[in-house]
Design an enzyme around this catalytic site. Structure first.
Site, short mmCIF file in Angstrom:
data_model
loop_
_atom_site.label_atom_id
_atom_site.label_comp_id
_atom_site.label_asym_id
_atom_site.label_seq_id
_atom_site.Cartn_x
_atom_site.Cartn_y
_atom_site.Cartn_z
N GLY A 45 0.85 -1.18 0.00
CA GLY A 45 0.00 0.00 0.00
C GLY A 45 0.89 1.23 0.00
O GLY A 45 2.05 1.18 0.43
N GLN A 50 3.00 9.92 1.66
CA GLN A 50 4.30 9.24 1.65
C GLN A 50 5.17 9.61 0.46
O GLN A 50 6.36 9.30 0.43
CB GLN A 50 4.11 7.72 1.67
CG GLN A 50 3.51 7.21 2.96
CD GLN A 50 3.39 5.70 2.92
OE1 GLN A 50 2.45 5.16 2.37
NE2 GLN A 50 4.38 5.01 3.48
N CYS A 106 6.10 -0.18 7.56
CA CYS A 106 5.71 0.97 6.75
C CYS A 106 6.91 1.43 5.94
O CYS A 106 8.01 1.54 6.46
CB CYS A 106 5.24 2.09 7.68
SG CYS A 106 4.74 3.59 6.82
N LEU A 107 6.70 1.72 4.65
CA LEU A 107 7.80 2.16 3.79
C LEU A 107 8.44 3.45 4.30
O LEU A 107 9.63 3.69 4.06
CB LEU A 107 7.31 2.38 2.36
CG LEU A 107 6.81 1.12 1.62
CD1 LEU A 107 6.26 1.51 0.25
CD2 LEU A 107 7.92 0.10 1.48
N HIS A 148 -4.30 0.92 7.71
CA HIS A 148 -2.93 1.46 7.79
C HIS A 148 -2.80 2.67 6.83
O HIS A 148 -2.29 3.73 7.23
CB HIS A 148 -1.91 0.37 7.42
CG HIS A 148 -0.49 0.85 7.42
ND1 HIS A 148 0.45 0.43 8.33
CD2 HIS A 148 0.17 1.71 6.59
CE1 HIS A 148 1.61 1.02 8.07
NE2 HIS A 148 1.46 1.81 7.02
N GLU A 149 -3.28 2.52 5.60
CA GLU A 149 -3.16 3.62 4.63
C GLU A 149 -4.06 4.79 5.01
O GLU A 149 -3.71 5.95 4.83
CB GLU A 149 -3.48 3.14 3.20
CG GLU A 149 -2.56 2.04 2.67
CD GLU A 149 -1.09 2.34 2.85
OE1 GLU A 149 -0.70 3.52 2.75
OE2 GLU A 149 -0.32 1.40 3.12
N HIS A 152 -2.51 7.17 7.24
CA HIS A 152 -1.61 8.13 6.58
C HIS A 152 -2.35 9.39 6.13
O HIS A 152 -1.81 10.50 6.26
CB HIS A 152 -0.94 7.49 5.35
CG HIS A 152 0.25 6.64 5.68
ND1 HIS A 152 1.37 7.14 6.31
CD2 HIS A 152 0.51 5.33 5.45
CE1 HIS A 152 2.26 6.17 6.45
NE2 HIS A 152 1.76 5.05 5.95
#
Ligand SMILES: [Zn+2]
Length: 192
Positions: A45, A50, A106-107, A148-149, A152
């Site tokens: 995702g 991000q 997480c990236l 999770h997204e 963000h």
């Protein structure tokens, strides 16, 4: 085009993101770039903050997780189907089911993973890529990735859900990430 992933410590990750309209400049290209960036960094995702844009847009593709299921996972999530989708201006309409823990990463926060408790299912209203309104209930791994997204675009990060004690234990690692002292296979953008 592959875009740099903004690292923990960057203020854009802490903004409540703004809704967008169909006139948003070069949206198609932006979405294409987000897919490319996500796949390049082996993510499941990616949310617009991000890549430095404080707008309510995220993409998910859960194939990597579902294809990697072992026998136990298959028993645990018998109805899980991989989903690839774009979510624009998402809003949570309802959260249901028990809280369950899953090991998240997480990236934007490389090399840190924590067990995070989230709801079993989420009902989401959103616009699809053609700006058609949708309302849908997701559960299991899909709900997990969406939540999770969704965090963000609300300016939240998965580490906000861990205990103050655990947070203290990873403080040094977080400081290193925001200072750019971390190595990743993908390109990152740091605030300092
Ligand atoms: Zn993330």
């Amino acid at each position: 085009m592959i875009l740099p992933v903004f690292a923990y410590g960057h203020p854009v990750l802490r903004k409540v993101a703004e809704a967008i309209g169909p006139q948003y400049p070069e949206l198609k290209q932006l979405i294409a770039d987000m897919w490319e960036t996500m796949y390049k960094s082996s993510g499941v995702g990616l949310a617009a903050p991000q890549i430095g844009r404080p707008i309510r847009l995220f993409v998910i593709d859960t194939e990597q997780i579902v294809e990697g299921f072992d026998e136990e996972d298959k028993r645990e999530y018998p109805n899980e189907k991989p989903i690839k989708s774009v979510f624009i201006n998402a809003q949570i309409e309802a959260l249901d089911g028990e809280l369950w823990a899953y090991n998240e990463g997480c990236l934007s926060i490389p090399k840190i993973r924590e067990d995070i408790r989230r709801h079993q299912s989420v009902t989401l209203s959103y616009l699809d890529e053609q700006f058609q309104p949708q309302i849908q209930t997701f559960s299991g791994i899909t709900a997990r990735v969406i939540l999770h997204e969704y965090d963000h675009i609300e300016g939240k990060l998965f580490i906000d859900h861990i205990s103050p004690l655990k947070r203290r234990l990873i403080k040094k690692k977080l400081d290193d990430i925001s200072a750019g002292k971390v190595r990743t296979e993908y390109r990152m953008s740091f605030s300092k």
